[in-house]
Design a protein around this motif. Structure first.
Motif, PDB file in Angstrom:
ATOM      1  N   ASP A   1       0.603  -1.404   0.081  1.00 33.98           N
ATOM      2  CA  ASP A   1       0.188   0.038  -0.114  1.00 33.98           C
ATOM      3  C   ASP A   1       0.513   1.202   0.093  1.00 33.98           C
ATOM      4  O   ASP A   1       0.265   2.101  -1.087  1.00 33.98           O
ATOM      5  CB  ASP A   1      -1.386  -0.131   1.402  1.00 33.98           C
ATOM      6  N   ILE A   2       1.380   1.655   1.006  1.00 30.18           N
ATOM      7  CA  ILE A   2       2.699   2.627   0.693  1.00 30.18           C
ATOM      8  C   ILE A   2       3.611   2.278  -0.102  1.00 30.18           C
ATOM      9  O   ILE A   2       4.214   3.646  -0.345  1.00 30.18           O
ATOM     10  CB  ILE A   2       3.716   2.399   2.475  1.00 30.18           C
ATOM     11  N   LEU A   3       4.315   1.870  -0.760  1.00 28.69           N
ATOM     12  CA  LEU A   3       4.804   2.189  -2.270  1.00 28.69           C
ATOM     13  C   LEU A   3       4.302   2.262  -3.157  1.00 28.69           C
ATOM     14  O   LEU A   3       4.918   2.609  -3.875  1.00 28.69           O
ATOM     15  CB  LEU A   3       5.602  -0.117  -2.338  1.00 28.69           C
TER      16      LEU A   3
ATOM     17  N   LYS B   1      13.244  -3.224  -3.206  1.00 23.45           N
ATOM     18  CA  LYS B   1      14.665  -3.566  -2.312  1.00 23.45           C
ATOM     19  C   LYS B   1      15.000  -2.263  -2.650  1.00 23.45           C
ATOM     20  O   LYS B   1      16.355  -2.738  -1.952  1.00 23.45           O
ATOM     21  CB  LYS B   1      14.710  -4.464  -3.685  1.00 23.45           C
ATOM     22  N   ARG B   2      15.054  -1.208  -2.480  1.00 17.48           N
ATOM     23  CA  ARG B   2      15.579  -0.471  -2.760  1.00 17.48           C
ATOM     24  C   ARG B   2      15.576   0.372  -1.422  1.00 17.48           C
ATOM     25  O   ARG B   2      16.193   1.132  -1.185  1.00 17.48           O
ATOM     26  CB  ARG B   2      15.527   0.703  -3.726  1.00 17.48           C
ATOM     27  N   ILE B   3      14.393   0.024  -0.385  1.00 12.72           N
ATOM     28  CA  ILE B   3      13.997   0.718   1.019  1.00 12.72           C
ATOM     29  C   ILE B   3      15.493  -0.058   1.606  1.00 12.72           C
ATOM     30  O   ILE B   3      14.852  -1.636   1.697  1.00 12.72           O
ATOM     31  CB  ILE B   3      12.897   0.605   1.291  1.00 12.72           C
ATOM     32  N   SER B   4      15.594   0.120   2.707  1.00  7.22           N
ATOM     33  CA  SER B   4      16.245  -0.147   4.275  1.00  7.22           C
ATOM     34  C   SER B   4      15.597   0.066   5.699  1.00  7.22           C
ATOM     35  O   SER B   4      15.258   1.399   5.442  1.00  7.22           O
ATOM     36  CB  SER B   4      17.542  -0.037   3.769  1.00  7.22           C
TER      37      SER B   4
ATOM     38  N   THR C   1      18.364   1.935  21.150  1.00  7.52           N
ATOM     39  CA  THR C   1      17.444   3.104  21.342  1.00  7.52           C
ATOM     40  C   THR C   1      16.055   2.843  20.317  1.00  7.52           C
ATOM     41  O   THR C   1      15.659   1.611  19.980  1.00  7.52           O
ATOM     42  CB  THR C   1      19.006   4.019  20.405  1.00  7.52           C
ATOM     43  N   GLU C   2      15.588   3.885  20.658  1.00  7.84           N
ATOM     44  CA  GLU C   2      14.029   4.511  20.356  1.00  7.84           C
ATOM     45  C   GLU C   2      14.119   3.979  18.840  1.00  7.84           C
ATOM     46  O   GLU C   2      13.072   4.374  17.875  1.00  7.84           O
ATOM     47  CB  GLU C   2      13.438   4.441  20.939  1.00  7.84           C
ATOM     48  N   LEU C   3      15.290   4.091  18.311  1.00 13.51           N
ATOM     49  CA  LEU C   3      15.157   4.936  16.395  1.00 13.51           C
ATOM     50  C   LEU C   3      15.256   3.570  15.609  1.00 13.51           C
ATOM     51  O   LEU C   3      16.085   3.076  15.914  1.00 13.51           O
ATOM     52  CB  LEU C   3      16.548   6.019  16.636  1.00 13.51           C
ATOM     53  N   ILE C   4      14.980   4.302  14.828  1.00 13.44           N
ATOM     54  CA  ILE C   4      14.730   3.541  12.990  1.00 13.44           C
ATOM     55  C   ILE C   4      15.209   4.531  12.502  1.00 13.44           C
ATOM     56  O   ILE C   4      15.465   5.529  12.605  1.00 13.44           O
ATOM     57  CB  ILE C   4      13.804   3.141  12.982  1.00 13.44           C
ATOM     58  N   LYS C   5      16.788   3.562  11.010  1.00 13.04           N
ATOM     59  CA  LYS C   5      17.013   4.469  10.319  1.00 13.04           C
ATOM     60  C   LYS C   5      16.321   3.643   9.255  1.00 13.04           C
ATOM     61  O   LYS C   5      15.657   3.073   8.643  1.00 13.04           O
ATOM     62  CB  LYS C   5      18.363   4.654  10.258  1.00 13.04           C
ATOM     63  N   LEU C   6      15.645   4.960   7.909  1.00 13.79           N
ATOM     64  CA  LEU C   6      15.161   4.177   6.910  1.00 13.79           C
ATOM     65  C   LEU C   6      15.508   5.251   5.847  1.00 13.79           C
ATOM     66  O   LEU C   6      15.390   5.796   5.210  1.00 13.79           O
ATOM     67  CB  LEU C   6      13.090   5.022   6.912  1.00 13.79           C
ATOM     68  N   THR C   7      16.387   4.391   5.055  1.00  8.37           N
ATOM     69  CA  THR C   7      17.081   4.239   4.268  1.00  8.37           C
ATOM     70  C   THR C   7      16.672   4.358   2.789  1.00  8.37           C
ATOM     71  O   THR C   7      15.722   2.717   2.008  1.00  8.37           O
ATOM     72  CB  THR C   7      18.332   3.995   4.436  1.00  8.37           C
ATOM     73  N   TYR C   8      16.924   4.914   0.825  1.00  8.27           N
ATOM     74  CA  TYR C   8      16.090   4.661   0.031  1.00  8.27           C
ATOM     75  C   TYR C   8      17.813   4.769  -0.733  1.00  8.27           C
ATOM     76  O   TYR C   8      18.507   6.474  -0.348  1.00  8.27           O
ATOM     77  CB  TYR C   8      14.805   5.703  -0.319  1.00  8.27           C
ATOM     78  N   SER C   9      18.082   4.454  -1.981  1.00 16.00           N
ATOM     79  CA  SER C   9      18.769   4.733  -2.944  1.00 16.00           C
ATOM     80  C   SER C   9      18.219   4.324  -4.054  1.00 16.00           C
ATOM     81  O   SER C   9      17.697   3.901  -4.746  1.00 16.00           O
ATOM     82  CB  SER C   9      19.817   3.253  -2.531  1.00 16.00           C
ATOM     83  N   CYS C  10      19.156   5.860  -4.957  1.00 16.05           N
ATOM     84  CA  CYS C  10      18.409   5.544  -6.623  1.00 16.05           C
ATOM     85  C   CYS C  10      19.816   6.657  -7.053  1.00 16.05           C
ATOM     86  O   CYS C  10      20.267   6.859  -6.351  1.00 16.05           O
ATOM     87  CB  CYS C  10      16.956   5.843  -7.184  1.00 16.05           C
ATOM     88  N   ASN C  11      19.215   7.173  -8.433  1.00 13.76           N
ATOM     89  CA  ASN C  11      20.721   6.753  -9.576  1.00 13.76           C
ATOM     90  C   ASN C  11      20.023   8.729  -9.591  1.00 13.76           C
ATOM     91  O   ASN C  11      21.317   9.721  -9.215  1.00 13.76           O
ATOM     92  CB  ASN C  11      20.297   6.981 -10.739  1.00 13.76           C
ATOM     93  N   ASP C  12      18.651   9.259  -8.502  1.00 18.70           N
ATOM     94  CA  ASP C  12      18.702  11.046  -8.753  1.00 18.70           C
ATOM     95  C   ASP C  12      19.037  11.713  -7.029  1.00 18.70           C
ATOM     96  O   ASP C  12      18.372  10.848  -6.435  1.00 18.70           O
ATOM     97  CB  ASP C  12      17.355  11.121  -9.800  1.00 18.70           C
ATOM     98  N   PRO C  13      20.149  11.928  -6.785  1.00 13.34           N
ATOM     99  CA  PRO C  13      19.845  12.546  -4.852  1.00 13.34           C
ATOM    100  C   PRO C  13      18.661  13.256  -4.874  1.00 13.34           C
ATOM    101  O   PRO C  13      18.152  13.057  -4.101  1.00 13.34           O
ATOM    102  CB  PRO C  13      20.968  13.280  -5.383  1.00 13.34           C
ATOM    103  N   LYS C  14      18.369  13.951  -5.693  1.00 15.99           N
ATOM    104  CA  LYS C  14      16.705  14.699  -5.391  1.00 15.99           C
ATOM    105  C   LYS C  14      15.739  13.757  -5.143  1.00 15.99           C
ATOM    106  O   LYS C  14      14.916  14.240  -4.286  1.00 15.99           O
ATOM    107  CB  LYS C  14      16.787  15.922  -6.651  1.00 15.99           C
TER     108      LYS C  14
END
Length: 244
Positions: free
Chosen positions: A96-98, A116-119, A126-139
């Motif tokens: 749904d989110i994707l 697959k690009r999301i981690s 800690t109570e923190l989580i890191k959500l990362t996404y990678s692609c070819n365009d920095p913006k």
């Protein structure tokens, strides 16, 4: 009996040393084959390393709270929050989110490919989580990461009926791309080429067997060798008559 055992052990050790020497001599004899296999694989690895596209990664930091109002963070609270992180990690990659993110930014990829690009990973203790996404365009990496975080918070509120997730630090546009690992790619390609060349050399040796040493003759005939006749060079007739 013990003497016989030591003799057999010594024989096997000698055979092992001979096999290792055979392998070394085989590499020396077939070095051209190995080099010819290394060159194209190294060229392919170099071309692949140089043509790899730049990949930019943006990340945002979220906090997951169990809802308990306490000054100190107990170990039981951390364990509970870690369990929530595992649950929320699956929610962040839900179809749904994707699908909504793909529709908003007109991404030309399926939800599975985007997932697959999301981690999503927890920050230890800690109570923190890191959500990362990678692609070819920095913006685009910055925009999609922040949108994923917003959609994730909304989805948690709908599913869990609580609002215990908030953004600590928004994603910013990455200034530099991820390391491409060109040196590693080139090194791996050379190693693979050498292994492939050694395999081809072994195949050639197996298909073109020759008697190269006395032990080969003993294995063929099944008898022990008594002696060897050295190679003698025969002179020409003119030289032979002159010497006589």
């Amino acid at each position: 009996m013990r003497q016989k055992y030591h003799e057999e052990e010594k024989y096997y050790e000698e055979e092992k040393e001979i096999d290792l020497l055979d392998l070394v001599f085989m590499v020396i004899r077939r070095w051209k084959v190995i080099v010819l296999m290394i060159i194209p694989t190294a060229v392919f690895g170099f071309f692949f390393a140089m043509t790899r596209p730049s990949v930019y990664q943006a990340d945002t930091t979220l906090i997951v709270s169990s809802g308990m109002q306490s000054v100190g963070l107990e170990s039981s609270d951390i364990a509970l929050n870690q369990k929530l992180v595992v649950t929320y990690s699956e929610i962040a990659k839900s179809r749904d989110i994707l699908t909504r993110v793909i529709s908003k930014y007109d991404l030309i990829e399926s939800p599975a490919a985007l997932g697959k690009r999301i981690s999503v990973r927890p920050v230890k203790d800690t109570e923190l989580i890191k959500l990362t996404y990678s692609c070819n365009d920095p913006k685009l990496a910055e925009a999609v990461t922040n949108e994923l975080a917003n959609e994730f918070i909304k989805k948690v509120g709908q599913v869990m009926k609580v609002r215990n997730v908030s953004v600590v630090e928004k994603a910013i546009e990455p200034k530099s791309s991820l390391p491409k690992g060109r040196g590693k790619i080139l090194l791996v390609s050379i190693i693979l080429g050498g292994m492939l060349g050694a395999g081809v050399a072994l195949l050639i040796e197996f298909l073109h067997k020759k008697v190269r040493k006395s032990s080969d003759m003993e294995k063929i005939l099944g008898v022990q060798m008594l002696g060897m006749i050295p190679e003698i060079e025969i002179a020409n007739k003119g030289e032979e008559s002159h010497e006589s």
